[in-house]
Design a protein around this motif. Structure first.
Motif, PDB file in Angstrom:
ATOM      1  N   GLY A 199     -98.507  92.462 -19.177  1.00  0.00           N
ATOM      2  CA  GLY A 199     -97.220  93.691 -19.242  1.00  0.00           C
ATOM      3  C   GLY A 199     -96.741  94.122 -18.452  1.00  0.00           C
ATOM      4  N   SER A 200     -97.153  93.428 -17.238  1.00  0.00           N
ATOM      5  CA  SER A 200     -96.869  94.904 -15.788  1.00  0.00           C
ATOM      6  C   SER A 200     -96.108  93.893 -15.313  1.00  0.00           C
ATOM      7  CB  SER A 200     -98.353  94.211 -14.678  1.00  0.00           C
ATOM      8  OG  SER A 200     -98.247  92.619 -14.554  1.00  0.00           O
ATOM      9  N   LEU A 201     -95.280  92.896 -16.333  1.00  0.00           N
ATOM     10  CA  LEU A 201     -94.427  92.310 -15.877  1.00  0.00           C
ATOM     11  C   LEU A 201     -92.874  92.921 -16.127  1.00  0.00           C
ATOM     12  CD1 LEU A 201     -95.298  88.361 -15.715  1.00  0.00           C
ATOM     13  CD2 LEU A 201     -95.184  89.968 -13.306  1.00  0.00           C
ATOM     14  N   ASN A 202     -93.345  93.590 -17.083  1.00  0.00           N
ATOM     15  CA  ASN A 202     -91.756  94.564 -17.622  1.00  0.00           C
ATOM     16  C   ASN A 202     -90.519  94.693 -15.985  1.00  0.00           C
ATOM     17  OD1 ASN A 202     -92.430  93.259 -19.414  1.00  0.00           O
ATOM     18  ND2 ASN A 202     -93.464  95.266 -20.039  1.00  0.00           N
ATOM     19  N   THR A 203     -91.114  95.280 -15.306  1.00  0.00           N
ATOM     20  CA  THR A 203     -90.487  95.586 -14.465  1.00  0.00           C
ATOM     21  C   THR A 203     -90.489  95.030 -12.614  1.00  0.00           C
ATOM     22  OG1 THR A 203     -92.366  97.591 -13.449  1.00  0.00           O
ATOM     23  CG2 THR A 203     -91.062  98.126 -14.819  1.00  0.00           C
ATOM     24  N   PRO A 233     -80.991  77.171 -24.017  1.00  0.00           N
ATOM     25  CA  PRO A 233     -80.075  75.108 -24.518  1.00  0.00           C
ATOM     26  C   PRO A 233     -80.380  73.879 -24.286  1.00  0.00           C
ATOM     27  CG  PRO A 233     -78.394  77.282 -24.626  1.00  0.00           C
ATOM     28  CD  PRO A 233     -79.667  77.489 -23.344  1.00  0.00           C
ATOM     29  N   ASP A 234     -80.989  74.217 -22.835  1.00  0.00           N
ATOM     30  CA  ASP A 234     -81.599  72.964 -22.142  1.00  0.00           C
ATOM     31  C   ASP A 234     -82.692  72.129 -22.246  1.00  0.00           C
ATOM     32  OD1 ASP A 234     -78.602  72.383 -21.916  1.00  0.00           O
ATOM     33  OD2 ASP A 234     -78.639  73.459 -19.825  1.00  0.00           O
ATOM     34  N   LEU A 235     -83.335  73.206 -22.971  1.00  0.00           N
ATOM     35  CA  LEU A 235     -85.093  72.788 -22.748  1.00  0.00           C
ATOM     36  C   LEU A 235     -85.574  71.934 -23.752  1.00  0.00           C
ATOM     37  CD1 LEU A 235     -86.796  76.332 -23.174  1.00  0.00           C
ATOM     38  CD2 LEU A 235     -86.849  75.008 -20.949  1.00  0.00           C
ATOM     39  N   LYS A 236     -86.456  70.829 -23.298  1.00  0.00           N
ATOM     40  CA  LYS A 236     -87.210  70.264 -23.777  1.00  0.00           C
ATOM     41  C   LYS A 236     -87.687  70.630 -25.304  1.00  0.00           C
ATOM     42  CE  LYS A 236     -86.093  65.992 -20.562  1.00  0.00           C
ATOM     43  NZ  LYS A 236     -87.634  65.314 -19.678  1.00  0.00           N
ATOM     44  N   PRO A 237     -88.339  70.055 -26.009  1.00  0.00           N
ATOM     45  CA  PRO A 237     -88.956  70.497 -27.330  1.00  0.00           C
ATOM     46  C   PRO A 237     -90.477  71.275 -26.422  1.00  0.00           C
ATOM     47  CG  PRO A 237     -88.038  68.601 -28.175  1.00  0.00           C
ATOM     48  CD  PRO A 237     -87.718  69.098 -26.652  1.00  0.00           C
ATOM     49  N   TRP A 238     -91.046  70.237 -25.204  1.00  0.00           N
ATOM     50  CA  TRP A 238     -92.652  70.842 -25.191  1.00  0.00           C
ATOM     51  C   TRP A 238     -91.943  71.678 -24.353  1.00  0.00           C
ATOM     52  CZ3 TRP A 238     -97.765  70.679 -26.007  1.00  0.00           C
ATOM     53  CH2 TRP A 238     -98.073  71.500 -24.896  1.00  0.00           C
ATOM     54  N   SER A 239     -91.302  72.198 -23.307  1.00  0.00           N
ATOM     55  CA  SER A 239     -91.027  72.978 -22.516  1.00  0.00           C
ATOM     56  C   SER A 239     -90.885  74.208 -23.402  1.00  0.00           C
ATOM     57  CB  SER A 239     -90.125  72.323 -21.859  1.00  0.00           C
ATOM     58  OG  SER A 239     -90.139  72.030 -20.330  1.00  0.00           O
ATOM     59  N   ALA A 240     -90.430  74.385 -24.706  1.00  0.00           N
ATOM     60  CA  ALA A 240     -89.952  75.390 -25.387  1.00  0.00           C
ATOM     61  C   ALA A 240     -91.425  76.141 -25.669  1.00  0.00           C
ATOM     62  CB  ALA A 240     -88.903  75.339 -26.438  1.00  0.00           C
ATOM     63  N   SER A 241     -91.633  75.278 -26.384  1.00  0.00           N
ATOM     64  CA  SER A 241     -93.536  75.219 -26.601  1.00  0.00           C
ATOM     65  C   SER A 241     -94.215  75.848 -25.522  1.00  0.00           C
ATOM     66  CB  SER A 241     -94.106  74.308 -27.312  1.00  0.00           C
ATOM     67  OG  SER A 241     -94.493  73.484 -26.035  1.00  0.00           O
ATOM     68  N   SER A 242     -93.784  75.487 -24.153  1.00  0.00           N
ATOM     69  CA  SER A 242     -94.604  76.483 -23.471  1.00  0.00           C
ATOM     70  C   SER A 242     -93.803  77.598 -22.839  1.00  0.00           C
ATOM     71  CB  SER A 242     -94.547  74.986 -22.336  1.00  0.00           C
ATOM     72  OG  SER A 242     -95.098  76.206 -20.762  1.00  0.00           O
ATOM     73  N   VAL A 243     -93.303  77.484 -22.913  1.00  0.00           N
ATOM     74  CA  VAL A 243     -92.748  79.187 -22.886  1.00  0.00           C
ATOM     75  C   VAL A 243     -93.047  80.043 -23.903  1.00  0.00           C
ATOM     76  CG1 VAL A 243     -89.955  80.283 -22.987  1.00  0.00           C
ATOM     77  CG2 VAL A 243     -90.759  78.216 -21.141  1.00  0.00           C
ATOM     78  N   THR A 244     -92.766  79.573 -25.378  1.00  0.00           N
ATOM     79  CA  THR A 244     -93.867  80.451 -25.996  1.00  0.00           C
ATOM     80  C   THR A 244     -94.623  80.904 -25.815  1.00  0.00           C
ATOM     81  OG1 THR A 244     -91.887  79.416 -27.920  1.00  0.00           O
ATOM     82  CG2 THR A 244     -93.556  81.223 -28.738  1.00  0.00           C
ATOM     83  N   TRP A 245     -95.393  79.798 -24.886  1.00  0.00           N
ATOM     84  CA  TRP A 245     -96.752  80.201 -24.780  1.00  0.00           C
ATOM     85  C   TRP A 245     -97.280  80.963 -24.136  1.00  0.00           C
ATOM     86  CZ3 TRP A 245     -99.132  78.885 -20.047  1.00  0.00           C
ATOM     87  CH2 TRP A 245    -100.624  78.797 -20.663  1.00  0.00           C
ATOM     88  N   SER A 246     -96.480  80.986 -23.000  1.00  0.00           N
ATOM     89  CA  SER A 246     -96.433  82.224 -21.422  1.00  0.00           C
ATOM     90  C   SER A 246     -95.978  83.414 -22.147  1.00  0.00           C
ATOM     91  CB  SER A 246     -95.248  81.097 -20.644  1.00  0.00           C
ATOM     92  OG  SER A 246     -96.097  79.688 -20.567  1.00  0.00           O
ATOM     93  N   LEU A 247     -95.198  83.402 -23.175  1.00  0.00           N
ATOM     94  CA  LEU A 247     -94.366  84.908 -22.997  1.00  0.00           C
ATOM     95  C   LEU A 247     -95.685  85.833 -24.467  1.00  0.00           C
ATOM     96  CD1 LEU A 247     -90.661  84.070 -24.662  1.00  0.00           C
ATOM     97  CD2 LEU A 247     -91.379  84.995 -22.951  1.00  0.00           C
ATOM     98  N   ALA A 248     -96.711  84.854 -24.938  1.00  0.00           N
ATOM     99  CA  ALA A 248     -97.402  85.464 -25.819  1.00  0.00           C
ATOM    100  C   ALA A 248     -99.225  85.589 -24.687  1.00  0.00           C
ATOM    101  CB  ALA A 248     -98.182  84.841 -26.192  1.00  0.00           C
ATOM    102  N   ARG A 249     -99.413  85.120 -23.860  1.00  0.00           N
ATOM    103  CA  ARG A 249     -99.718  85.239 -22.562  1.00  0.00           C
ATOM    104  C   ARG A 249     -99.654  86.762 -21.339  1.00  0.00           C
ATOM    105  NH1 ARG A 249    -104.310  84.742 -21.399  1.00  0.00           N
ATOM    106  NH2 ARG A 249    -104.351  84.343 -18.999  1.00  0.00           N
ATOM    107  N   LEU A 250     -98.507  85.932 -21.239  1.00  0.00           N
ATOM    108  CA  LEU A 250     -97.713  87.443 -20.552  1.00  0.00           C
ATOM    109  C   LEU A 250     -97.677  88.792 -21.781  1.00  0.00           C
ATOM    110  CD1 LEU A 250     -94.619  85.808 -18.905  1.00  0.00           C
ATOM    111  CD2 LEU A 250     -97.108  86.685 -17.452  1.00  0.00           C
ATOM    112  N   GLU A 251     -98.040  88.517 -22.635  1.00  0.00           N
ATOM    113  CA  GLU A 251     -97.648  90.031 -23.564  1.00  0.00           C
ATOM    114  C   GLU A 251     -96.083  90.509 -23.537  1.00  0.00           C
ATOM    115  OE1 GLU A 251    -100.578  92.709 -23.477  1.00  0.00           O
ATOM    116  OE2 GLU A 251    -102.223  91.440 -24.221  1.00  0.00           O
ATOM    117  N   ARG A 252     -95.059  89.808 -23.316  1.00  0.00           N
ATOM    118  CA  ARG A 252     -93.629  90.136 -22.755  1.00  0.00           C
ATOM    119  C   ARG A 252     -93.236  89.766 -24.361  1.00  0.00           C
ATOM    120  NH1 ARG A 252     -90.170  93.430 -20.476  1.00  0.00           N
ATOM    121  NH2 ARG A 252     -88.289  91.887 -20.376  1.00  0.00           N
ATOM    122  N   ASP A 253     -92.277  90.291 -24.564  1.00  0.00           N
ATOM    123  CA  ASP A 253     -91.051  90.601 -25.432  1.00  0.00           C
ATOM    124  C   ASP A 253     -89.666  90.733 -24.912  1.00  0.00           C
ATOM    125  OD1 ASP A 253     -89.431  90.420 -27.552  1.00  0.00           O
ATOM    126  OD2 ASP A 253     -90.456  93.079 -28.665  1.00  0.00           O
TER     127      ASP A 253
END
Length: 468
Positions: A174-178, A194-214
């Motif tokens: 939660g510290s990256l919001n600023t 739009p150019d992300l591969k499926p695995w990269s898209a899942s990795s980005v989703t996972w990272s957002l949860a780890r960061l607690e970033r909306d």
């Protein structure tokens, strides 16, 4: 004699007459003919002008009628001038046979190839720098040095996000919001989604949860659309990553995405009677996932890592020679995530999950056992599976290996699901272990455990007496 002026004058006169051809002066030795070397330029085999072999002439021979001195060539060779003409003819013929390059035009030709190669090399260099980071600070330095990710390609951005998820500490969530460098990276990700591969898209989703970033509605809309389109292409780990991320972020998936991921999970839980799911303890992956439990309804994974190539954010490809199925921790995490909001899964998934989970119950670690129990505590059912989970917790995993939170959620799941088929001796083992460790429990875990033990028909007087 020479001191006399008259004598000197006479001597000088005689010397002049001798030089003019008179016979009275001293004779002079005849001079030898002077050879002058003339160099001619010729066309070499390589097509460049270069000096030819010198040709020897007698100076003044042409004017005086003297024949030139012949030049002797090397054995088997040809005279220099003939050889020069032969070289020129051969070079002309070779030029005619050589394919002509297209004329250089703006934006094309060899210059364009050089620019493309240079751009690719730059992208590889950036990816290597991102992959070699070991902390958020190092990652921020790399992004800042490269113009805040404005020139990152899709692989660079995917690698940056995978490292974000890996490097973030619990106190940094939660510290990256600023943070300007991160917000620039996020904007670049929106452009390249739009150019992300499926695995990269899942990795980005996972990272957002780890960061607690909306990242906002626009980001989520694009990401959910991409995941829905390519959900069938995700591998088991990618499906588990996406399901876990939405559950941790407490974000409900669009119905189309949930249905596709649930269908994929059903296939990855497929159970064949002749198939062995028995991974030995030595075969379990080292990077087991550790989790933490949130205070409401179940557990929130503390850390979720995945395999990746050096420098580009992509996972190591699985062995495609065998049918793809969930690993035990992926299966339990996916089932926990699908039930996170109290929603039941499809009958097909429920049946497949119960059969496969019962087959690998003895391989599950405490957190995975707690995930299964708490999931059934939210949606009910599991009468045929929960006795296997309870027995595995006591005899295989060991109750001493459970954290107080894992212990509380496990026993709470048994009681909340209304399971009455768990062996009484197993419940007694839970009670005895709880009595020994009661001082380790915080108020929430303590209340959950005492309620669960009472609900599971363990004598109320014994429970209160043991925990007093």
């Amino acid at each position: 004699l020479l001191r006399c002026p008259t004598a000197r004058a006479a001597a000088s006169a005689r010397w002049v007459r001798c030089r003019a051809g008179g016979g009275s002066g001293p004779d002079e030795a005849p001079r030898s003919q002077v050879t002058r070397v003339r160099r001619r330029r010729r066309v070499t085999r390589e097509g460049a002008n270069g000096p030819s072999r010198p040709e020897h002439e007698i100076a003044g021979a042409e004017t005086e009628g003297t024949p030139p001195v012949p030049v002797t060539s090397a054995p088997g060779g040809s005279p220099p001038r003939a050889r020069t003409r032969a070289y020129a003819a051969a070079d002309t013929a070779a030029s005619a046979r050589r394919p002509q390059r297209p004329s250089a035009t703006r934006g094309g030709g060899r210059g364009r190839e050089r620019r493309s190669r240079s751009s690719l090399d730059d992208a590889k260099s950036v990816n290597a720098a991102l992959a070699n980071t070991r902390s958020l600070r190092e990652l921020a330095d790399v992004v800042t040095r490269h113009d805040n990710a404005k020139l990152f390609n899709v692989i660079n951005v995917a690698t940056a996000y995978s490292r974000l998820g890996r490097h973030v500490r619990d106190d940094e969530r939660g510290s990256l919001n600023t943070q300007g460098w991160y917000l620039s990276l996020e904007l670049r990700m929106i452009d390249l989604l739009p150019d992300l591969k499926p695995w990269s898209a899942s990795s980005v989703t996972w990272s957002l949860a780890r960061l607690e970033r909306d990242p906002g509605g626009k980001f989520w809309t694009s990401l959910e659309t991409l995941l829905t389109q390519h959900a069938s292409e995700l591998e088991p780990q990618g499906v588990a990553n996406v399901l876990w991320a939405f559950a941790v972020l407490e974000r409900r998936m669009p119905p189309g995405l949930r249905n596709k991921l649930e269908g994929a999970a059903t296939g990855f839980c497929g159970f064949d009677e002749g198939q062995s799911f028995g991974e030995s303890e030595k075969e379990r992956p080292r990077e087991r996932k550790s989790f933490e439990t949130n205070s409401k309804a179940g557990e929130r994974p503390r850390e979720r890592s995945f395999d990746s190539n050096s420098g580009n954010g992509e996972r190591k490809p699985r062995d495609t020679t065998t049918e793809q199925t969930f690993k035990p921790y992926e299966m339990t995490m996916a089932f926990w995530a699908l039930t996170r909001f109290g929603e039941r899964v499809s009958p097909d998934l429920s049946h497949a999950f119960e059969r496969k989970c019962a087959a690998v119950a003895n391989l599950l670690k405490p957190k995975e056992l707690a995930n299964v129990a708490s999931a059934y505590g939210r949606v009910g059912g599991g009468d045929s599976l929960l006795p296997h989970i309870a027995a595995a917790a006591v005899t295989r995993a060991g109750l001493d290996q459970f954290t107080p939170n894992e212990f509380a959620n496990t026993i709470w799941g048994f009681a909340k699901a209304g399971c009455k088929s768990i062996d009484e001796a197993v419940i007694s083992s839970f009670l005895e272990n709880f009595a020994e460790r009661v001082n380790e429990f915080d108020p929430r875990d303590l209340s959950l455990t005492m309620w669960a033990l009472a609900t599971l028909s363990v004598g109320g007087s014994s429970t209160s007496g043991s925990t007093s």
